[in-house]
Design a protein around this motif. Structure first.
Motif, PDB file in Angstrom:
ATOM      1  N   GLY A 108      13.252  -3.145  10.716  1.00 28.11           N
ATOM      2  CA  GLY A 108      13.531  -4.241   9.801  1.00 28.11           C
ATOM      3  C   GLY A 108      14.961  -4.722   9.800  1.00 28.11           C
ATOM      4  N   ARG A 109      15.817  -4.092  10.617  1.00 29.68           N
ATOM      5  CA  ARG A 109      17.231  -4.449  10.637  1.00 29.68           C
ATOM      6  C   ARG A 109      17.609  -5.106  11.959  1.00 29.68           C
ATOM      7  NH1 ARG A 109      19.983   1.112   8.181  1.00 29.68           N
ATOM      8  NH2 ARG A 109      18.896   1.070   6.152  1.00 29.68           N
ATOM      9  N   ARG A 110      18.567  -6.003  11.888  1.00 26.13           N
ATOM     10  CA  ARG A 110      19.020  -6.700  13.092  1.00 26.13           C
ATOM     11  C   ARG A 110      19.832  -5.752  13.966  1.00 26.13           C
ATOM     12  NH1 ARG A 110      21.501 -12.470  11.644  1.00 26.13           N
ATOM     13  NH2 ARG A 110      21.308 -12.677  13.905  1.00 26.13           N
ATOM     14  N   VAL A 111      19.513  -5.750  15.248  1.00 24.48           N
ATOM     15  CA  VAL A 111      20.230  -4.941  16.222  1.00 24.48           C
ATOM     16  C   VAL A 111      20.552  -5.813  17.431  1.00 24.48           C
ATOM     17  CG1 VAL A 111      19.153  -2.771  15.505  1.00 24.48           C
ATOM     18  CG2 VAL A 111      18.080  -4.141  17.315  1.00 24.48           C
ATOM     19  N   THR A 112      21.494  -5.349  18.222  1.00 29.13           N
ATOM     20  CA  THR A 112      21.869  -6.051  19.441  1.00 29.13           C
ATOM     21  C   THR A 112      21.233  -5.358  20.639  1.00 29.13           C
ATOM     22  OG1 THR A 112      23.968  -6.770  18.499  1.00 29.13           O
ATOM     23  CG2 THR A 112      23.806  -6.768  20.899  1.00 29.13           C
ATOM     24  N   THR A 113      20.655  -6.136  21.536  1.00 26.33           N
ATOM     25  CA  THR A 113      20.047  -5.582  22.747  1.00 26.33           C
ATOM     26  C   THR A 113      20.917  -5.898  23.952  1.00 26.33           C
ATOM     27  OG1 THR A 113      18.721  -7.583  23.132  1.00 26.33           O
ATOM     28  CG2 THR A 113      17.730  -5.834  21.800  1.00 26.33           C
ATOM     29  N   MET A 114      20.959  -4.979  24.885  1.00 24.62           N
ATOM     30  CA  MET A 114      21.735  -5.176  26.092  1.00 24.62           C
ATOM     31  C   MET A 114      20.890  -5.873  27.160  1.00 24.62           C
ATOM     32  SD  MET A 114      24.773  -4.142  25.493  1.00 24.62           S
ATOM     33  CE  MET A 114      24.502  -4.881  23.877  1.00 24.62           C
ATOM     34  N   PRO A 115      21.452  -6.849  27.856  1.00 24.08           N
ATOM     35  CA  PRO A 115      20.682  -7.576  28.865  1.00 24.08           C
ATOM     36  C   PRO A 115      20.218  -6.654  29.986  1.00 24.08           C
ATOM     37  CG  PRO A 115      23.029  -8.057  29.066  1.00 24.08           C
ATOM     38  CD  PRO A 115      22.853  -7.296  27.788  1.00 24.08           C
ATOM     39  N   THR A 137      16.648 -10.120  27.636  1.00 24.69           N
ATOM     40  CA  THR A 137      17.589 -11.182  27.990  1.00 24.69           C
ATOM     41  C   THR A 137      18.042 -11.834  26.678  1.00 24.69           C
ATOM     42  OG1 THR A 137      15.751 -12.734  28.326  1.00 24.69           O
ATOM     43  CG2 THR A 137      16.658 -11.655  30.298  1.00 24.69           C
ATOM     44  N   SER A 138      19.036 -12.671  26.754  1.00 25.62           N
ATOM     45  CA  SER A 138      19.600 -13.238  25.526  1.00 25.62           C
ATOM     46  C   SER A 138      18.906 -14.527  25.120  1.00 25.62           C
ATOM     47  CB  SER A 138      21.099 -13.508  25.708  1.00 25.62           C
ATOM     48  OG  SER A 138      21.297 -14.602  26.585  1.00 25.62           O
ATOM     49  N   GLY A 139      19.007 -14.858  23.847  1.00 28.63           N
ATOM     50  CA  GLY A 139      18.645 -16.191  23.364  1.00 28.63           C
ATOM     51  C   GLY A 139      17.226 -16.386  22.911  1.00 28.63           C
TER      52      GLY A 139
END
Length: 360
Positions: free
Chosen positions: A183-190, A209-211
């Motif tokens: 439920g929390r925002r996380v950053t993913t690596m490409p 991938t991004s976007g």
């Protein structure tokens, strides 16, 4: 409605082609810095020579329009969006670049008009579908969005040929993405998060991938446990891209990689777009449900022009929201893709034809 399209490449020309049959569109001005753009078969469209880097001609072009679409490379979108803001003209684009979207959002807070970036295929239509399916359930465990623009046949080691913007492709391979976890925002690596997926008997690999998540992480934080977007490719592609961009450390040199791809990777007109959304959650009665939206979409000949799958699906995404804008179904300010209902989108001329039940 008078619509200006900046960027007369394959996608820009395809948007003009689809607008040709749209009743809400009175005229199309297709702008580019390159002369000699063919408008064969397009009676509504005219070509205008415009250099985006020249402020006065850009302002003059934008000021004559009711809405402007940027189909230019993502790194030119800030300039175009700023010109629209100064003129009070509504702005739409196709970007997958998160920084550009943040810039457009800031403009929307300070200027009049409608600002809707990320309007193509992914981001774009994928978020309309994913957002609508997620909103249809009371509690959502997972929302998985997967899209691949793939050659029907490929004999090289990458199992890939070019079919859309090379700069945009490399950028989404190099930039971090957004997702929800617990439920929390996380950053993913490409290029991470590799998985295998089978659709209609064909096997694909999917990776970050991004976007593609667009603004859905913000919208569904705390409401969806896991939400993510991944690009689909034929198995083996991701390993070669990771070697090129990470092992050889070419990710910081995106312009060089773009030049290499443009020079050495063939373009194809024989492609397919694989579109996959799966949502799992509980309904109002507490029953666990799985809802999906899965399609394989091909190109077509429209207005005498041969359009490949990625051109058609991308242009249909933005043409659909332009129709909703013309019908005053989009509000002012910054508009998120997931704020558009799937029913409304499929009710548009090209959203329905390309993404609807009768799409082939």
């Amino acid at each position: 409605m008078k619509i200006g399209i900046i960027g007369a490449g394959k996608v820009g020309g395809t948007i003009a082609t689809l607008l040709e049959s749209c009743k809400f569109c009175k005229s199309v001005a297709l702008a580019d810095v390159r002369p000699g753009v063919s408008l064969t078969g397009l009676k509504k469209a005219k070509f205008v020579l415009v250099d985006v880097k020249q402020a006065a001609p850009l302002a003059a072009f934008v000021g004559r329009m009711d809405a402007v679409v940027s189909a230019a490379p993502y790194f030119l979108n800030k300039t175009i969006a700023a010109a629209c803001a100064q003129a009070g003209v509504s702005y739409f684009d196709l970007t997958e670049d998160v920084e550009t979207t943040t810039f457009v959002r800031d403009l929307a807070a300070r200027h009049k008009g409608t600002y809707m970036p990320q309007c193509g295929l992914a981001p774009g239509a994928i978020n309309i579908v994913g957002g609508s399916l997620a909103a249809s359930l009371d509690n959502v465990r997972t929302c998985e969005m997967r899209v691949g623009a793939l050659p029907l046949n490929a004999s090289n080691q990458m199992k890939y040929y070019l079919s859309w913007s090379t700069a945009g492709l490399i950028n989404e391979y190099c930039q971090p993405g957004d997702a929800l976890y617990a439920g929390r925002r996380v950053t993913t690596m490409p290029l991470d998060g590799v998985e295998r997926i089978t659709i209609d008997g064909a096997e694909y690999e999917a990776f970050n991938t991004s976007g593609g998540v667009a603004t859905m992480g913000e919208t569904f934080a705390g409401r969806v446990q896991e939400l993510n977007y991944k690009t689909l490719r034929y198995p083996g592609h991701r390993d070669l891209m990771k070697f090129l961009l990470h092992d050889l450390n070419l990710a910081p040199r995106q312009e060089l990689v773009t030049q290499i791809f443009d020079q050495e990777v063939p373009l194809t007109e024989s492609d397919v777009v694989v579109f996959y959304v799966s949502v799992v959650g509980t309904d109002r009665e507490g029953r666990l449900k799985q809802r999906s939206f899965i399609k394989k979409m091909h190109g077509a000949v429209i207005q005498g022009r041969k359009l490949n799958a990625i051109q058609l699906t991308t242009a249909a995404g933005i043409t659909g929201v332009l129709e909703l804008f013309a019908k005053k179904k989009l509000g002012p300010g910054f508009v998120k893709q997931e704020s558009v209902s799937l029913e409304d989108f499929l009710g548009t001329q090209w959203g329905g034809k390309v993404y609807g039940d009768n799409a082939k």
